[in-house]
Structures are given as C-alpha cells and as structure tokens.
Design an enzyme around this catalytic site. Structure first.
Site, PDB file in Angstrom:
ATOM      1  N   SER A 110       0.887  -1.035  -0.098  1.00 40.85           N
ATOM      2  CA  SER A 110       0.095   0.028  -0.019  1.00 40.85           C
ATOM      3  C   SER A 110       0.866   1.194   0.111  1.00 40.85           C
ATOM      4  CB  SER A 110      -1.043   0.007   1.147  1.00 40.85           C
ATOM      5  OG  SER A 110      -2.128   0.800   0.997  1.00 40.85           O
ATOM      6  N   ASP A 217     -10.065  -4.664  -4.704  1.00 41.49           N
ATOM      7  CA  ASP A 217      -9.604  -3.786  -3.796  1.00 41.49           C
ATOM      8  C   ASP A 217     -10.453  -2.115  -3.891  1.00 41.49           C
ATOM      9  OD1 ASP A 217      -7.888  -1.806  -2.222  1.00 41.49           O
ATOM     10  OD2 ASP A 217      -6.161  -2.788  -2.948  1.00 41.49           O
ATOM     11  N   HIS A 247      -7.941  -5.349  -0.250  1.00 34.68           N
ATOM     12  CA  HIS A 247      -6.740  -4.670  -0.102  1.00 34.68           C
ATOM     13  C   HIS A 247      -5.537  -5.473   0.431  1.00 34.68           C
ATOM     14  CE1 HIS A 247      -4.226  -1.187  -0.276  1.00 34.68           C
ATOM     15  NE2 HIS A 247      -4.028  -1.058   0.999  1.00 34.68           N
TER      16      HIS A 247
END
Length: 274
Positions: A110, A217, A247
């Site tokens: 991320s 996601d 995610h």
C-alpha cells in the site's frame, strides 16, 4: 519451527527520532526480506507473513514508519516522503549489517509499496528484487477527493475493505497501534507529491519486480495503481492480480497462494546468475 528464535525489536535513529523495528531471524538465511508497511498500521501486523518467509529461508526485518506504531513522530503526519525513504534505507542497512552478503528483497504494501517503489528507483543496487502489494501508485482517489474539500471529513480506514476474512478487519479495528483517526492534509499532499515524483523518475529498468493486487480492492483500486505501474515497470517486472481479493493481499483468504507467489518469484530470481 524449532530453529526459529522469537522476534526481536530494534531501534534506529531516523530523520524524526526513534524508528522502532522488528526482526524475525534464522541462522544462515538464504535471503533477507525487508517489509515496508502501509498507512496507519505497523510492522507488528506482519508476524504471520514473517513466519512464512522464515520457513522459506529468509530473515525478515521491518520498522514502523515515522508517526506510525511505536516509532516517534506526530501520528500519521508525513508531509514529505523522501526522508521516509531514507529511513527505510536505515532498515536495509541494519539488515545488511546483520547478514553481510545476503541478498535483500524489499516488500512494500500500500503506502509502503509507494515508499518501496521510490526506494527501488534510488537504491536498486542494494536489492535483489522488489515486491509491491496493493501499492499506492499513479493516483489515489482518496487523496484527490479529500484534498478537493475545504475541510477533511472523518476518514478512518474501513476494516471491511482489508480482506474477505472478517477476522482481519476485527483484529485491525481492535489494534491500539493502528491509527483509527482521520487523514492529515499535509499527509495527503505528501502522498500526491510522492506519486508524482515516482512517475517523473521513470522505470526500474532490469531490476526484478513483482506487482500483486486484489481485483476487489476498494481502498486502493487496481486501475489507478496499474496506471502508475506502467510508468515504473521494466522488462523484468511481473504482475498478478487476484479475482475478488481486497486490499491486504497478504491477509486475504487466499493468502497462502499470495505468499507462494512471492516466494516463488524470489526463488526464481535467486536462481539466476548474479
């Protein structure tokens, strides 16, 4: 495993104070994994990933970014990500010092994937390979939509967007080291600038890189991140997306498949002549 010592904590002096890290080591590792965690979380959430990587012959290191977890700094306030990339280099140096000559693989998730991408642009010579999971690249709708507003509304991360495994979201919601508050405007501006910096700096060339993303996601949607990857990728960039996955690929219901993909990629690169 019987040859696994417990995780140990370490502290480094980062650009804004103490960087608190964790190491999961084994005797004579074949490779070293350095993990860069995502926004609002901390390295302690990667214990099961580290154990899986240890089983695959890796010593594993990671530190809480500035303003995250146990590290110093105002909570989740990062107006400039270049010093955070420098902090990550301290972690890589620490791991390299403890395992001289052992190849290092950087794994970024991320926001940590964004940091890892920038690190790779600057310091690919220090790494064997890079793995990005659900990375913030290209543009991020969260950043653009929030910065367009005069006042930042309440923006805690929705635990239900992390994984199809409800236990992941529940543990996240109850974790006192996770940030459950709002985005800071300087952090949103810093994220936007970091994505622009990466796009302007160009591709990673021949450096081996693996990009993994969940097709479901909702937090860092695949299409915008993929656009950013097109600016970054090189001839040795490999990609895989997971239908339905949310995610946190490494915490998804198909996490065993994802870790097997990561380990298979690393083992393939390790087998190449260097």
């Amino acid at each position: 495993m019987s040859d696994h010592s417990p995780a140990t904590d370490f502290t480094l002096h980062g650009h804004a104070g103490a960087l608190v890290g964790r190491a999961w080591t084994i005797p004579e590792p074949h490779w070293v994994a350095v993990i860069a965690h995502g926004y609002g979380e901390h390295i302690g959430r990667y214990g099961w990933v580290a154990e899986r990587l240890r089983d695959a012959g890796a010593a594993v290191y990671g530190a809480d970014h500035v303003g995250h977890g146990c590290s110093d700094g105002e909570r989740v306030l990062i107006s400039d990500f270049e010093p955070v990339v420098d902090d990550l280099d301290l972690v890589v140096e620490h791991a390299a010092a403890e395992h001289p000559g052992v190849p290092i693989v950087l794994i970024g998730h991320s926001m940590g994937g964004m940091i890892a991408a920038r690190y790779t642009q600057l310091h690919a010579d220090r790494l064997l390979a890079t793995v990005l999971t659900g990375p913030v690249l290209g543009s991020w709708i969260t950043v653009d939509s929030l910065l367009a507003q005069d006042e930042i509304p309440a923006t805690p991360i929705d635990p239900d967007t992390l994984s199809r495994d409800p236990a992941v979201g529940a543990a996240y919601a109850e974790d006192p080291l996770v940030w459950h508050g709002d985005f800071a405007r300087p952090t949103l501006e810093g994220l936007r600038q970091a994505m622009a910096t990466i796009a302007a700096a160009g591709g990673v060339g021949e450096h081996p890189m693996l990009y993994l993303h969940g097709e479901g996601d909702r937090l860092v949607p695949l299409p915008a991140s993929w656009e950013g990857l097109l600016e970054l990728r090189g001839p040795r960039t490999f990609t895989k997306t997971y239908p339905g996955a949310q995610h946190e690929s490494l915490n998804e219901t198909n996490r065993d498949e994802v870790l097997a993909d990561v380990i298979g990629f690393v083992e393939g690169v390790l087998a190449l002549p260097r």
